[in-house]
Design an enzyme around this catalytic site. Sequence first.
Site: not given
Ligand code: NDP
Length: 492
Positions: A151-152, A175, A229, A250, A284, A385
Amino acid sequence: MQKHRMLIGGQWVESGNGEFFESLNPFTGKPWALVPRGTIDDVNQAVGAARSALKAPSWAELSATDRGALLRRFGDLLAKRADELAEIESRDNGKLINEMSAQLHYMPQWFHYFGGLADKIEGRVLPIDRPGMFNFTFEEPLGVVAAITPWNSPLMLGAWKLAPALAAGNTFVWKPSEHSSVSALEFGKLFAEAGFPPGVVNIVTGFGNEIGDTLVGHPDVAKVAFTGGDLTGQHVYATAAKHIKPVTMELGGKSANIVFADANFDNAVKGVVSGIFAATGQTCVAGSRALIQRSILDEFVEKFVAFASTARMGDPLDTATQVGPITTQPQYAKVLDYIEIAKAEGARCVLGGKAATRPECGDGWFIEPTVFTDVTPSMRIAQEEVFGPVLAVIPFEDEDEAIEIANGTQYGLAAGVWTSDINRCLNMAKRLESGTVWINTYRVSSFISPFGGYKRSGFGRESGLSAIREYLQEKSVWIDTSGATANPFVTR
Ligand code: NDP
């Protein structure tokens, strides 16, 4: 409240069971949009549409040059709607309009760059060592790519996947995060306008824990591009592994921003502030550990705290705001928990350390910019984190100790180094275990430069020439030009 629809096979549709969920505005804490709650059946349809589009002549037989032109046209359309999309993002995820606007205005470059690259994907003729043989390679798309984003930075992280995947000739099912889907759905409208055939890009909204496994494990999905995450990443990776499909990951980070005594002091103070408080720490690459050389520790902390305490909090849509709300209520609770953990572990809170209740914060999920000193490298605040405006300050004596602390976490996404010594710049850049090293700057990215993690921060690269390789597979073709009859019982 406006009701949105998903994009499947070129049609704007409700979810199969007609259900919606509310998307909340983090500044008001109130719902502001209704988003379709996609079902397993919707995912199957979206993958089916992407699979059909992959084989359809309108995409499969489009020349690489024309594919590139579509991408560049998309970039031009995106540029025209940048302000509107930035405002949607800011309303949906609570990040500053300044930040979302900068991302949106820069984003067309990804579509121009990868559009330009589409017809420069070349095979090779190899100087093969076998007499009478001619050997060359093709670069081919993988097929249907599934992208899952957080979401960020909703559109930016989608664009980093979309642009190279489409340039390479794949089709796409995306998605976005349940917390920030609205901008993706608006952005999705531009594909038809740019002239992409239906089904090349599909967007399914909903909850990751309901539809994620179906998308990742779908037999017609050839590759998964995930940002999020590390625990979710672990789950997605395991599901993809069951089906032997490639992934890019990522993931999160615990990046160190390292300040040496010989650094330009004012620039370093601002660089550390920007690393952790810009984006409210919800990035991130947040520089959530400030490693400060001991000889300047007290002066640095004093100046840093003085500067950070002037940060203006408030409505993320106000361009004067410098620190916005936390995007979700659970994340807000998690950040407050980490603050208590840090205190219990013996870290000293020298700024913030609590929820923000200033009048300008309204009903939003705000946390005061927080700084902990007396942090030791093994504390949880220095290892895990937080994803919020919380900085852990850790002193070091010399380069060796800075490297030991900086590399002493399971993550390896980014690092910052502040110094005026050119030899140290290069030594630190070599010794830091992270996918990005910024020297005398922080949080710069470009469509030209590869981005990705070391260690638990993930693997695979987005942006730059490296990114296109993540969406291609190489085929080796052998031609026997000798005309000789081969002995069938001997391998040639
Ligand atoms: P999440 O890991 O909670 O969610 C990421 C995505 O995965 C969302 O679309 C989420 O859907 C989806 N998801 C959740 N459960 C499943 C599943 N079982 N199977 C497949 N997809 C699933 O991360 P956040 O949205 O909380 O974002 C924050 C995290 O993202 C932080 O850890 C951050 O460091 C990382 N990040 C990394 C970056 C990089 O480039 N390295 C850049 C930006 C962020 P839903 O929203 O519906 O739960």
